[in-house]
Design a protein around this motif. Structure first.
Motif, short mmCIF file in Angstrom:
data_model
loop_
_atom_site.label_atom_id
_atom_site.label_comp_id
_atom_site.label_asym_id
_atom_site.label_seq_id
_atom_site.Cartn_x
_atom_site.Cartn_y
_atom_site.Cartn_z
N GLN A 336 38.66 -42.72 -29.88
CA GLN A 336 37.29 -42.27 -29.69
C GLN A 336 36.82 -42.74 -28.31
O GLN A 336 37.04 -43.89 -27.93
N LEU A 337 36.19 -41.84 -27.58
CA LEU A 337 35.80 -42.15 -26.21
C LEU A 337 34.50 -42.92 -26.17
O LEU A 337 33.59 -42.70 -26.97
N ASP A 338 34.42 -43.83 -25.23
CA ASP A 338 33.20 -44.55 -24.89
C ASP A 338 33.09 -44.53 -23.37
O ASP A 338 33.74 -45.33 -22.68
N LEU A 339 32.31 -43.61 -22.83
CA LEU A 339 32.27 -43.39 -21.38
C LEU A 339 31.63 -44.53 -20.62
O LEU A 339 31.76 -44.60 -19.40
N SER A 340 30.94 -45.41 -21.31
CA SER A 340 30.33 -46.56 -20.63
C SER A 340 31.25 -47.78 -20.61
O SER A 340 30.95 -48.76 -19.93
N HIS A 341 32.35 -47.72 -21.33
CA HIS A 341 33.27 -48.85 -21.38
C HIS A 341 34.27 -48.76 -20.24
O HIS A 341 34.60 -47.68 -19.77
N GLN A 349 38.33 -49.26 -35.15
CA GLN A 349 38.95 -48.22 -35.96
C GLN A 349 37.89 -47.62 -36.88
O GLN A 349 37.40 -48.28 -37.79
N ARG A 350 37.54 -46.36 -36.64
CA ARG A 350 36.51 -45.69 -37.44
C ARG A 350 37.17 -44.82 -38.49
O ARG A 350 37.57 -43.69 -38.22
N TRP A 351 37.24 -45.35 -39.71
CA TRP A 351 37.85 -44.60 -40.79
C TRP A 351 37.00 -43.40 -41.18
O TRP A 351 37.53 -42.37 -41.60
N GLY A 352 35.68 -43.54 -41.06
CA GLY A 352 34.81 -42.43 -41.41
C GLY A 352 35.04 -41.22 -40.53
O GLY A 352 35.09 -40.08 -41.02
N ARG A 353 35.18 -41.45 -39.22
CA ARG A 353 35.42 -40.33 -38.31
C ARG A 353 36.80 -39.71 -38.55
O ARG A 353 36.97 -38.49 -38.46
N TYR A 358 39.87 -34.90 -40.49
CA TYR A 358 40.91 -34.25 -41.27
C TYR A 358 40.33 -33.40 -42.40
O TYR A 358 40.90 -32.36 -42.75
N SER A 359 39.21 -33.82 -42.94
CA SER A 359 38.56 -32.98 -43.97
C SER A 359 38.05 -31.69 -43.35
O SER A 359 38.27 -30.59 -43.89
N GLY A 360 37.37 -31.80 -42.22
CA GLY A 360 36.87 -30.60 -41.55
C GLY A 360 37.98 -29.70 -41.05
O GLY A 360 37.88 -28.46 -41.16
N ARG A 361 39.06 -30.29 -40.54
CA ARG A 361 40.18 -29.48 -40.05
C ARG A 361 40.89 -28.77 -41.20
O ARG A 361 41.32 -27.62 -41.06
N PHE A 362 41.00 -29.42 -42.34
CA PHE A 362 41.63 -28.77 -43.50
C PHE A 362 40.78 -27.58 -43.96
O PHE A 362 41.32 -26.50 -44.28
N VAL A 363 39.47 -27.77 -44.01
CA VAL A 363 38.59 -26.66 -44.41
C VAL A 363 38.66 -25.52 -43.40
O VAL A 363 38.71 -24.34 -43.78
N GLU A 364 38.70 -25.86 -42.11
CA GLU A 364 38.78 -24.81 -41.09
C GLU A 364 40.10 -24.05 -41.19
O GLU A 364 40.12 -22.81 -41.12
#
Length: 494
Positions: A336-341, A349-353, A358-364
């Motif tokens: 995940q990008l952080d342009l200020s870092h 590690q963002r498990w929610g994202r 993967y949920s959205g990609r499977f639906v798509e």
């Protein structure tokens, strides 16, 4: 002065011993640690160069065949997807090695001929083979740790020039492999698969190009995953086991193949609508880091290049964000990008994202395959369309399964996760009951997801046993007056 002379004498004694020995000298509060591991061959540099040349040559051969058959559209798009990543790779290599301010006309001329990766690979091989003929490879690689009472532990690294040069080449080619994979190979594979379905026959040159591009994309996705791990856990020695590489290759290969096939099948049924789907994906992932950056009210990092103005920094960050968006169109970018870092990448590690992606990609993918099934052409009457649709969904599900297996069992730093896959899969009510039960017992049972295993010393620091503790490690409290040997070389390439 006498201490410095004694230190220099000790260093000379360490540098003159046999490479099979691991010497440890501790005197006057100074601990010298030596690693005699040999310099690793630049396999990643050679592999990235071979994939670059193979794809470029096979695409050129296919373009000549398109020219003979007067397929101008296929020829033009193939040339575009062949030259675009090649040009960006030449610019990236020139930028990383800072050749514009140096007198190297031959290298710059080869970059103009799109042969920059070849000459860089040749330089890396020359550095590697010359390293063994000098005094460097493992004899002069030494580390010294100064322990002072009441103070922290400053560490100084003395690494051979050959190893530094090889590390620069490895880092550069890892980035060019990602550029080649997602700015060239992924669009190229999508185009050639679409052309194969539309023309209803397979050319040998086209099939060869498709195989090479699929290998290139899988390797680029693999590099993304390894780079994300190395950046997040740069305080630890990260070494993946063979089974971890196998699980990642299967995960990435199935994910990319299912995604590209779904896009191509949808484009054969609804040709113009696939442009809308692709642009929506590209714009969403391109502007997502910038929206988060503006929401945090951050300031642009100035560590991209010291000589860049704010406009130049913005242009570089836009190119970096474009590459990030192109990766996410075809597979999970793993970062995940952080342009200020300073490193432009979040360490958390963002498990929610990850679950949302993967949920959205499977639906798509499910929607794309469903629309293709209802609007498919007569060509697919000879193909079992329901079976093909189910196979694609199963392939993507298997990719997700191997991804979960990797994070659960094969991730080298899985014991540092505050929450692992098994925690995220538990329901909220189960966690609530477990938390209440543990609260009544008064203490928590040991969990493998809250214990560290990969540290820079032989024994685990107690500070890492608490995942909420984010303070830097105080290794002096663990070392005391005893000697310690560092087992692995932190500068060894992954």
């Amino acid at each position: 002065m006498m201490c410095e002379v004694a230190m220099e004498e000790q260093e000379r004694e360490i540098s003159d011993i046999e490479p099979q020995e691991c010497s440890k000298v501790a005197e006057n509060g100074v601990l010298l640690v030596v690693n005699h591991s040999r310099i690793q061959p630049p396999f990643s540099v050679v592999l990235a160069t071979v994939l670059y040349c193979a794809e470029f040559v096979s695409a050129a051969v296919l373009c000549s065949m398109y020219h003979k058959t007067d397929d101008d559209i296929w020829m033009g798009t193939t040339i575009a997807f062949m030259l675009l990543p090649a040009v960006i790779i030449q610019l990236a290599l020139t930028f990383i090695h800072r050749d514009l301010g140096r007198d190297r006309p031959l290298v710059l001329f080869l970059h103009l001929l799109m042969l920059g990766p070849v000459i860089r690979c040749f330089e890396a091989l020359v550095v590697y083979f010359k390293a063994g003929k000098k005094e460097e490879p493992y004899v002069t690689i030494s580390r010294k740790i100064s322990l002072k009472k009441g103070q922290g532990m400053p560490m100084e690294w003395e690494i051979g020039q050959s190893e530094r040069n090889l590390a620069t080449h490895r880092n550069a080619f890892k980035r060019t492999a990602v550029i080649q994979a997602f700015l060239g190979s992924a669009p190229q594979l999508t185009l050639q698969l679409y052309a194969t379905i539309q023309e209803k026959y397979i050319l040998p040159a086209r099939l060869a190009l498709m195989i090479i591009t699929l290998i290139s994309i899988t390797y680029g996705a693999l590099v993304c995953s390894v780079l994300a791990i190395q950046i997040r856990y740069d305080d630890y020695k990260v070494r993946l086991r063979p089974f971890a590489y196998v699980s990642m290759i299967v995960w990435r290969g199935l994910e990319i193949a299912a995604r590209i096939t779904a896009l191509v099948l949808f484009s054969t049924a609804l040709t113009h609508w696939v442009i809308l789907v692709g642009m929506c994906n590209l714009l969403f992932f391109f502007f997502l880091p910038w929206v988060e950056f503006w929401a945090r009210k951050g300031s642009l990092t100035q560590d991209v290049e010291k000589n860049f103005s704010k406009l130049g920094t913005t242009v570089v960050l836009c190119m970096f964000t474009l590459l990030y968006a192109c990766i996410n169109i075809f597979c999970w970018s793993a970062v995940q990008l952080d342009l200020s870092h300073r490193e432009l990448i979040e360490r958390k590690q963002r498990w929610g994202r990850l679950a949302m992606y993967y949920s959205g990609r499977f639906v798509e993918n499910f929607l794309l395959i469903t629309l293709w099934y209802f609007f498919k052409s007569d060509f697919y009457e000879y193909v079992c369309a329901p079976l093909l649709a189910v196979q694609l969904l199963i392939c993507y599900s298997l990719a997700v399964l191997f991804m979960l297996l990797f994070y659960q069992f094969c991730h080298p730093c899985r014991r540092l996760f505050k929450y692992n896959v098994h925690d995220c899969l538990h329901c909220i009510c189960c966690r609530t009951r477990r938390r209440e039960a543990r609260g009544r017992r008064g203490k928590l049972p040991p969990s493998y997801s809250t214990a560290a295993t990969m540290v820079l010393v032989q024994e685990e620091p107690l500070e890492l046993l608490d995942p909420r503790n984010s303070q830097p490690l105080d290794l002096t409290s663990q070392l005391g007056e005893r000697e310690t040997a560092i087992v692995e070389d932190m500068m060894e390439a992954a």
